[in-house]
Design a protein around this motif. Sequence first.
Motif, PDB file in Angstrom:
ATOM      1  N   TRP A 196      21.018  20.449  27.875  1.00 28.48           N
ATOM      2  CA  TRP A 196      22.294  20.379  28.237  1.00 28.48           C
ATOM      3  C   TRP A 196      23.098  19.451  27.992  1.00 28.48           C
ATOM      4  O   TRP A 196      24.458  19.448  27.922  1.00 28.48           O
ATOM      5  N   CYS A 197      22.534  18.382  27.134  1.00 28.22           N
ATOM      6  CA  CYS A 197      23.328  17.133  26.527  1.00 28.22           C
ATOM      7  C   CYS A 197      23.792  17.695  24.958  1.00 28.22           C
ATOM      8  O   CYS A 197      24.432  16.718  24.493  1.00 28.22           O
ATOM      9  N   ASP A 198      23.380  18.834  24.604  1.00 24.13           N
ATOM     10  CA  ASP A 198      23.353  19.233  23.350  1.00 24.13           C
ATOM     11  C   ASP A 198      24.806  20.186  23.402  1.00 24.13           C
ATOM     12  O   ASP A 198      24.584  21.350  23.761  1.00 24.13           O
ATOM     13  N   THR A 199      25.880  19.880  22.819  1.00 22.50           N
ATOM     14  CA  THR A 199      26.970  20.642  22.887  1.00 22.50           C
ATOM     15  C   THR A 199      26.650  22.198  22.218  1.00 22.50           C
ATOM     16  O   THR A 199      27.237  22.904  22.670  1.00 22.50           O
ATOM     17  N   VAL A 202      25.105  24.393  24.825  1.00 27.35           N
ATOM     18  CA  VAL A 202      25.903  24.615  25.945  1.00 27.35           C
ATOM     19  C   VAL A 202      26.903  25.703  25.615  1.00 27.35           C
ATOM     20  O   VAL A 202      26.938  26.551  26.273  1.00 27.35           O
ATOM     21  N   ILE A 213      27.648  26.777  32.168  1.00 23.91           N
ATOM     22  CA  ILE A 213      28.298  25.671  31.937  1.00 23.91           C
ATOM     23  C   ILE A 213      28.464  24.753  33.085  1.00 23.91           C
ATOM     24  O   ILE A 213      28.524  23.382  33.112  1.00 23.91           O
ATOM     25  N   ALA A 216      26.134  21.746  32.742  1.00 23.73           N
ATOM     26  CA  ALA A 216      26.242  20.809  31.576  1.00 23.73           C
ATOM     27  C   ALA A 216      26.936  19.408  32.202  1.00 23.73           C
ATOM     28  O   ALA A 216      27.225  19.649  33.466  1.00 23.73           O
ATOM     29  N   ASP A 219      30.924  15.002  32.100  1.00 20.18           N
ATOM     30  CA  ASP A 219      31.861  14.657  31.130  1.00 20.18           C
ATOM     31  C   ASP A 219      32.212  15.637  30.246  1.00 20.18           C
ATOM     32  O   ASP A 219      33.446  15.744  29.690  1.00 20.18           O
ATOM     33  N   LEU A 220      31.215  16.518  30.034  1.00 21.77           N
ATOM     34  CA  LEU A 220      31.593  17.871  29.119  1.00 21.77           C
ATOM     35  C   LEU A 220      32.282  18.608  29.889  1.00 21.77           C
ATOM     36  O   LEU A 220      33.602  19.343  28.991  1.00 21.77           O
ATOM     37  N   ARG A 221      32.499  18.948  31.086  1.00 23.42           N
ATOM     38  CA  ARG A 221      33.069  19.915  31.645  1.00 23.42           C
ATOM     39  C   ARG A 221      34.612  19.290  32.189  1.00 23.42           C
ATOM     40  O   ARG A 221      35.458  20.182  32.362  1.00 23.42           O
ATOM     41  N   ASP A 223      35.992  17.710  29.408  1.00 25.48           N
ATOM     42  CA  ASP A 223      36.373  17.521  28.144  1.00 25.48           C
ATOM     43  C   ASP A 223      37.288  18.796  27.772  1.00 25.48           C
ATOM     44  O   ASP A 223      37.021  19.619  27.450  1.00 25.48           O
ATOM     45  N   PHE A 226      36.606  20.622  24.350  1.00 21.92           N
ATOM     46  CA  PHE A 226      35.244  21.293  24.607  1.00 21.92           C
ATOM     47  C   PHE A 226      35.442  22.484  25.566  1.00 21.92           C
ATOM     48  O   PHE A 226      34.969  23.708  25.095  1.00 21.92           O
TER      49      PHE A 226
END
Length: 301
Positions: A196-199, A202, A213, A216, A219-221, A223, A226
């Motif tokens: 889940w840390c690999d964009t 994801v 998602i 994930a 911080d990705l959600r 972004d 992203f």
Amino acid sequence: VVLAAARNNSVALAYAAEPLNSSRDLLLSTLELNPHAFSSVPRKLQGDRDFALAAVERNSEVLCYVPQAFQQDRSFVRAAVERNGDALRFADQPFLYDRELVLAAVQSDGTALRYVGEAMRCDKEFVLAALRMNSSALPYVADELWREREFLLMVVRSNHSALHYAGEDLRLDHGFVLDALRANPEVLTSIPGELWCDTDFVLQAAEANSNAIAHAPEDLRRDRNFMIVVVQRSGHALRCASPALRADAEVVLAAVHRHGEALHHASEELRHSRDFVLSAVRLNGAALAYAAWELRSDRAV
């Protein structure tokens, strides 16, 4: 008193008063606590098939003490493991190679699979049949099978937790995990945290399943760039975006362009904005169903 004595001393039954030492209920309760006490059960009951099976059902170890004729009788052992799968642990060696009998034991208690030989636990056809009967047998499948891609995918289709037992190479293999996710959406809860840390992963996971998602990192959600890429692939993923992004016109329009239904997850302010909804329905007419009621009555919209 009799039960307390028999718990610690198997011959105590022999000293119980006459009405008690022949009481089936008391004897079964005693055997549940101390299987060794079977030798002190009246001989008539020792040779009673139904009584012996009822005793094994209470305590699997009783199978070690029933008459040898019962221990060697396949129909008796089959009936015993059907009632208590753990009894397979005490069955004579030949029965551990009897596929039908072992499956009967596994159906009763999935952990019974651990008592059979490595060869049977490596047999794909047999193991798949066992898992169909009782998924609690999963931890006892031979390690060799957990390294086989095709076998794992077959198991994952019906039991997402099988992914936990996969060899590390497969558990961290993007392609394999995505195939597993497509085969069974519930795999989402079993995917290793590292992925889940690999964009890239994801993004592919979200395309395969819009709920991905949600797993994930936060911080990705949050972004913006992203999430625009994510919703362009799966508009439904908008529901997992942060509140700020669900109120961001550009993000929501990207999602609506992909899936009109995504408007349902936009902020109330956007769904009530005439200008915004006009832009949304021009991209995807299906979005109208999720606009505010007053806009769905607007002729221009």
